[in-house]
Motif scaffolding. Structure first.
Motif, mmCIF file in Angstrom:
data_model
loop_
_atom_site.group_PDB
_atom_site.id
_atom_site.type_symbol
_atom_site.label_atom_id
_atom_site.label_comp_id
_atom_site.label_asym_id
_atom_site.label_seq_id
_atom_site.Cartn_x
_atom_site.Cartn_y
_atom_site.Cartn_z
ATOM 1 N N TRP A 45 17.882 35.343 6.536
ATOM 2 C CA TRP A 45 17.923 34.814 7.903
ATOM 3 C C TRP A 45 19.155 35.235 8.679
ATOM 4 O O TRP A 45 19.026 35.701 9.822
ATOM 5 C CB TRP A 45 17.752 33.303 7.873
ATOM 6 C CG TRP A 45 16.413 32.924 7.326
ATOM 7 C CD1 TRP A 45 16.142 32.354 6.118
ATOM 8 C CD2 TRP A 45 15.134 33.129 7.952
ATOM 9 N NE1 TRP A 45 14.786 32.196 5.952
ATOM 10 C CE2 TRP A 45 14.139 32.652 7.061
ATOM 11 C CE3 TRP A 45 14.740 33.667 9.170
ATOM 12 C CZ2 TRP A 45 12.780 32.705 7.367
ATOM 13 C CZ3 TRP A 45 13.386 33.716 9.477
ATOM 14 C CH2 TRP A 45 12.421 33.238 8.578
ATOM 15 N N LEU A 49 19.136 37.607 11.983
ATOM 16 C CA LEU A 49 19.852 37.187 13.187
ATOM 17 C C LEU A 49 20.735 38.321 13.700
ATOM 18 O O LEU A 49 20.707 38.658 14.895
ATOM 19 C CB LEU A 49 20.685 35.946 12.865
ATOM 20 C CG LEU A 49 21.550 35.374 13.994
ATOM 21 C CD1 LEU A 49 20.682 34.874 15.136
ATOM 22 C CD2 LEU A 49 22.416 34.229 13.459
ATOM 23 N N ILE A 75 16.025 36.111 17.014
ATOM 24 C CA ILE A 75 17.267 35.351 16.914
ATOM 25 C C ILE A 75 16.977 33.852 16.819
ATOM 26 O O ILE A 75 17.504 33.148 15.955
ATOM 27 C CB ILE A 75 18.174 35.656 18.126
ATOM 28 C CG1 ILE A 75 18.650 37.114 18.065
ATOM 29 C CG2 ILE A 75 19.368 34.704 18.168
ATOM 30 C CD1 ILE A 75 19.327 37.594 19.346
ATOM 31 N N ALA A 78 15.057 33.029 13.587
ATOM 32 C CA ALA A 78 15.943 33.191 12.431
ATOM 33 C C ALA A 78 16.797 31.939 12.214
ATOM 34 O O ALA A 78 17.011 31.496 11.089
ATOM 35 C CB ALA A 78 16.829 34.419 12.603
ATOM 36 N N LEU A 79 17.273 31.354 13.307
ATOM 37 C CA LEU A 79 18.050 30.119 13.197
ATOM 38 C C LEU A 79 17.183 28.983 12.652
ATOM 39 O O LEU A 79 17.614 28.210 11.784
ATOM 40 C CB LEU A 79 18.633 29.742 14.560
ATOM 41 C CG LEU A 79 19.732 30.669 15.103
ATOM 42 C CD1 LEU A 79 20.049 30.331 16.559
ATOM 43 C CD2 LEU A 79 20.991 30.544 14.241
#
Length: 219
Positions: A45, A49, A75, A78-79
């Motif tokens: 992850w 990002l 982005i 991914a968080l």
């Protein structure tokens, strides 16, 4: 010269294709992220990002708004995926935190992913068609935009089908990248194909190994 300007400069040329730094570095990090995903490592992850941040510049330079939007989604997801995997990692026999458990999607989940991808492609493609300045190739761009989101959501949920979603994205992403002047992206998509097939096999076998444990917990 700022960092963004440097990243969008040409790194080298090969076979008539001009390779820019952001395209090369961002996709190299993306390859590492995919390999980490195959290993079910939570570090996939932060790697995704970082790849997304760098590739925003590459797609902006190629005037592919769908690509820029896709990386902004990368982005954000991914968080979210990072948090999901932090909460969902299984414990090993010695009590330490291990890898994420994986499984096949239910038919309902598959239907929702396919329906959302189709609807998203229609909506985004319609937007790109109505506003040509956003993308010179609206429908493939829209498909990759929504397909990537579907793949990452499936990955965050530990679904084996996420590999199939990436495979379908690659089939369109390879020719689009080459025709958009992002040759390194096209090359990386080809490498992605091999990693996707390898990762699909590994997660498929892992899901079968995890199934007895999940059934026992449910009992």
């Amino acid at each position: 010269m700022n960092v963004l300007s440097w990243l969008n400069q040409e790194a080298f040329a090969a076979f008539g294709q001009h390779i820019i730094w952001s395209d090369m570095i961002g996709n190299t990090v993306g390859l590492a992220a995919l390999a980490l995903g195959w290993r079910r490592s939570i570090w996939t992850w932060p790697a995704q990002l970082l790849s997304g941040v760098i590739l925003v510049g590459a797609y902006a330079a190629a005037h592919l708004s769908g690509g820029v939007g896709k990386q902004l989604l990368v982005i954000g997801v991914a968080l979210w995926g990072w948090r999901q995997w932090q909460r969902g990692r299984e414990r090993e026999t010695d009590g330490t935190i291990g890898h994420i458990a994986v499984r096949f999607a239910t038919w309902r989940e598959r239907g929702m992913l396919l329906g959302a991808t189709a609807l998203g492609t229609l909506l985004v493609g319609g937007l790109f068609t109505a506003v040509p300045e956003l993308s010179w190739n609206p429908w493939p761009d829209a498909y990759i935009f929504t397909g990537t989101l579907a793949a990452m959501v499936a990955q965050a949920r530990g679904l084996v089908e996420f590999w199939l979603a990436w495979l379908l994205v690659d089939l369109v992403g390879v020719p689009l990248a080459f025709t958009s002047g992002l040759a390194f992206s096209g090359l990386v998509y080809v490498i992605y194909l091999a990693l996707v097939l390898w990762g699909l096999r590994d997660w498929w076998l892992r899901s079968r190994a995890d199934a007895p444990t999940l059934e026992g917990a449910a009992a």
